[in-house]
Write a protein that holds these residues in place. Structure first.
Motif, PDB file in Angstrom:
ATOM      1  N   PRO A 132      27.720   7.767  -9.883  1.00 57.82           N
ATOM      2  CA  PRO A 132      27.273   7.525  -8.577  1.00 57.82           C
ATOM      3  C   PRO A 132      26.693   8.079  -7.923  1.00 57.82           C
ATOM      4  N   GLY A 133      26.304   9.490  -8.151  1.00 58.00           N
ATOM      5  CA  GLY A 133      25.676  10.327  -7.355  1.00 58.00           C
ATOM      6  C   GLY A 133      24.144  10.191  -7.627  1.00 58.00           C
ATOM      7  N   ASN A 134      23.681   9.678  -8.548  1.00 57.69           N
ATOM      8  CA  ASN A 134      22.499   9.174  -9.014  1.00 57.69           C
ATOM      9  C   ASN A 134      21.802   8.234  -8.013  1.00 57.69           C
ATOM     10  N   ALA A 135      22.527   7.774  -7.186  1.00 47.83           N
ATOM     11  CA  ALA A 135      21.766   6.912  -6.155  1.00 47.83           C
ATOM     12  C   ALA A 135      21.247   7.808  -4.767  1.00 47.83           C
ATOM     13  N   VAL A 136      21.537   9.172  -5.097  1.00 45.98           N
ATOM     14  CA  VAL A 136      20.800   9.874  -4.048  1.00 45.98           C
ATOM     15  C   VAL A 136      18.993  10.033  -4.328  1.00 45.98           C
ATOM     16  N   PHE A 137      18.888   9.929  -5.595  1.00 48.00           N
ATOM     17  CA  PHE A 137      17.396   9.751  -6.167  1.00 48.00           C
ATOM     18  C   PHE A 137      16.820   8.334  -5.498  1.00 48.00           C
ATOM     19  N   ARG A 138      17.723   7.176  -5.736  1.00 45.69           N
ATOM     20  CA  ARG A 138      17.025   5.851  -5.369  1.00 45.69           C
ATOM     21  C   ARG A 138      17.047   6.085  -3.751  1.00 45.69           C
ATOM     22  N   GLY A 139      17.770   6.678  -3.183  1.00 46.35           N
ATOM     23  CA  GLY A 139      17.731   6.802  -1.734  1.00 46.35           C
ATOM     24  C   GLY A 139      16.636   7.597  -1.259  1.00 46.35           C
ATOM     25  N   LEU A 140      16.125   8.566  -1.855  1.00 44.84           N
ATOM     26  CA  LEU A 140      14.867   9.490  -1.741  1.00 44.84           C
ATOM     27  C   LEU A 140      13.753   8.435  -1.819  1.00 44.84           C
ATOM     28  N   VAL A 141      13.498   7.894  -3.046  1.00 39.57           N
ATOM     29  CA  VAL A 141      12.542   6.959  -3.279  1.00 39.57           C
ATOM     30  C   VAL A 141      12.374   6.007  -2.340  1.00 39.57           C
ATOM     31  N   GLU A 142      13.720   5.380  -1.838  1.00 39.11           N
ATOM     32  CA  GLU A 142      13.376   4.249  -0.995  1.00 39.11           C
ATOM     33  C   GLU A 142      13.048   4.639   0.592  1.00 39.11           C
ATOM     34  N   PRO A 161      33.195   9.739   5.403  1.00 38.85           N
ATOM     35  CA  PRO A 161      32.874   8.243   5.848  1.00 38.85           C
ATOM     36  C   PRO A 161      31.714   8.360   6.859  1.00 38.85           C
ATOM     37  N   GLU A 162      30.947   7.223   6.836  1.00 35.83           N
ATOM     38  CA  GLU A 162      30.000   6.952   7.793  1.00 35.83           C
ATOM     39  C   GLU A 162      28.662   8.127   7.694  1.00 35.83           C
ATOM     40  N   SER A 163      28.807   8.853   6.868  1.00 37.74           N
ATOM     41  CA  SER A 163      27.462   9.902   6.706  1.00 37.74           C
ATOM     42  C   SER A 163      26.359   9.214   5.740  1.00 37.74           C
ATOM     43  N   ARG A 164      25.355   9.687   5.890  1.00 34.75           N
ATOM     44  CA  ARG A 164      24.176   8.893   5.209  1.00 34.75           C
ATOM     45  C   ARG A 164      24.479   8.984   3.700  1.00 34.75           C
ATOM     46  N   LEU A 165      25.216   9.934   3.197  1.00 33.99           N
ATOM     47  CA  LEU A 165      25.329  10.077   1.761  1.00 33.99           C
ATOM     48  C   LEU A 165      26.464   9.105   1.262  1.00 33.99           C
ATOM     49  N   ALA A 166      27.398   8.880   2.113  1.00 33.03           N
ATOM     50  CA  ALA A 166      28.392   7.994   1.956  1.00 33.03           C
ATOM     51  C   ALA A 166      27.630   6.638   1.786  1.00 33.03           C
ATOM     52  N   ARG A 167      26.811   6.155   2.604  1.00 33.14           N
ATOM     53  CA  ARG A 167      26.102   5.050   2.690  1.00 33.14           C
ATOM     54  C   ARG A 167      25.279   4.670   1.446  1.00 33.14           C
ATOM     55  N   ILE A 168      24.534   5.772   1.164  1.00 34.39           N
ATOM     56  CA  ILE A 168      23.661   5.856  -0.303  1.00 34.39           C
ATOM     57  C   ILE A 168      24.719   5.736  -1.191  1.00 34.39           C
ATOM     58  N   ILE A 169      25.643   6.282  -1.353  1.00 35.00           N
ATOM     59  CA  ILE A 169      26.573   6.489  -2.856  1.00 35.00           C
ATOM     60  C   ILE A 169      27.539   5.356  -2.961  1.00 35.00           C
ATOM     61  N   GLY A 170      28.059   4.880  -1.795  1.00 33.93           N
ATOM     62  CA  GLY A 170      29.181   3.714  -1.720  1.00 33.93           C
ATOM     63  C   GLY A 170      30.405   4.462  -2.188  1.00 33.93           C
ATOM     64  N   LYS A 171      30.702   5.507  -2.252  1.00 37.11           N
ATOM     65  CA  LYS A 171      32.046   5.949  -2.408  1.00 37.11           C
ATOM     66  C   LYS A 171      32.453   7.455  -1.648  1.00 37.11           C
TER      67      LYS A 171
END
Length: 230
Positions: free
Chosen positions: A216-226, A148-158
Motif C-alpha cells: 500500500p505504501g507504493n501509493a506515495v510514488f503515485r501521489g508524488l507524480v500526481e 487519520p486525515e493526514s495527507r499520507l492517510a489520504r494517499i495510502i488509504g489505510k
C-alpha cells in the motif's frame, strides 16, 4: 499526457570511501510505475539550477552522511562521515520547498525535510529512547500507525501498514512547521509532512524496497507524480 520529470538524488558508497554513486533501482521503478520519468542527480553544484527549473518533482533518497551538529539535540553529533551530497541536496530541497514543488523524502531524505523545517535529530535513537524497539534491523518489518486525515492517510488509504526499518537516527524534537503523519508502535516518528507545502512528505522507512511488490505504501510514488502534474 506529458510524463512529469522526477529528479532522484543519488546515494553514494560512504562506507567505502564515497568514490561511487549508488541508488536502489526501486526508487526509479517506483516513479516509473507511478507514471513519472525518473532521472538520477549527482552531487555537482552546477546542476542545482537545472534541477530546480527543469524537473517537476524530487525524491530525496536514503543514505549515510553527516548533518550539521546543530541539527542534533544537545550533546549529540552525527556518527556518519561527511559528504559533498549535503550542500547540493540542501540547496535543491530548499529550492523545491520555496517553489512549492513536490518532494518525497525517504529515510535521510525525511530527516533533511524535518531539519530544514526546525526539527532536531538523535544520532542514536536507542540512547534517546531506551524503550524503543530495534529500528536498524535488516529483513525486519514492523507496523506503523498512520494519522487519520493526514495527507499520507489520504494517499495510502489505510491507517496501519507494515514497513521495513533501517535507521539508527530518528527525529527527537518536532517543530510546529512539521506534522507527524505516522508513528511506530513504540512512538518513533515514521512519517512527516511539511505543513506549508502542497506535497512535502517524508518516510523514515525505505518504500523503494517494496517497489516490485504489491504494497500500500507504493501509493506515495503515485501521489508524488500526481502532485508533479499540477
Amino acid at each position: 499526457m506529458r510524463q512529469p520529470r522526477i529528479a532522484v538524488i543519488l546515494d553514494e558508497n560512504t562506507s567505502t570511501g564515497g568514490t561511487r554513486y549508488e541508488a536502489a533501482k526501486g526508487y526509479f521503478r517506483g516513479v516509473r510505475d507511478a507514471g513519472g520519468l525518473p532521472f538520477g542527480i549527482p552531487y555537482l553544484p552546477e546542476v542545482v539550477n537545472s534541477v530546480l527549473n527543469e524537473f517537476d518533482g524530487l525524491v530525496s533518497v536514503g543514505g549515510r552522511f553527516a548533518y550539521p551538529d546543530d541539527w542534533y539535540i544537545a550533546g549529540e553529533v552525527s556518527k556518519a562521515p561527511p559528504s559533498e551530497r549535503f550542500d547540493v541536496e540542501r540547496a535543491i530541497v530548499e529550492g523545491y520547498l520555496e517553489r512549492d514543488k513536490p518532494v518525497l523524502g525517504i529515510c535521510a531524505g525525511m530527516q533533511m525535510l524535518a531539519c530544514l523545517n526546525g526539527c532536531r535529530l538523535s544520532c542514536d535513537l536507542r540512547l534517546s529512547f531506551p524503550a524503543a524497539d530495534e529500528h536498524d534491523k535488516r529483513d525486519h518489518l514492523h507496523a506503523v500507525e498512520i494519522v487519520p486525515e493526514s495527507r499520507l492517510a489520504r494517499i495510502i488509504g489505510k491507517h496501519r501498514i507494515r514497513v521495513n526499518t533501517f535507521h539508527r537516527e530518528a527525529i527527537a524534537q518536532l517543530s510546529p512547521a512539521v506534522v507527524v503523519s505516522a508513528r511506530a508502535d513504540d512512538g518513533i516518528v515514521e512519517a512527516i509532512e511539511v505543513a506549508s507545502s502542497s506535497f512535502a512528505i517524508g518516510l523514515q522507512w525505505h518504500q523503494e524496497l517494496f517497489a516490485d511488490t504489491v504494497h500500500p505504501g507504493n501509493a506515495v510514488f503515485r501521489g508524488l507524480v500526481e502532485a508533479a502534474r499540477l
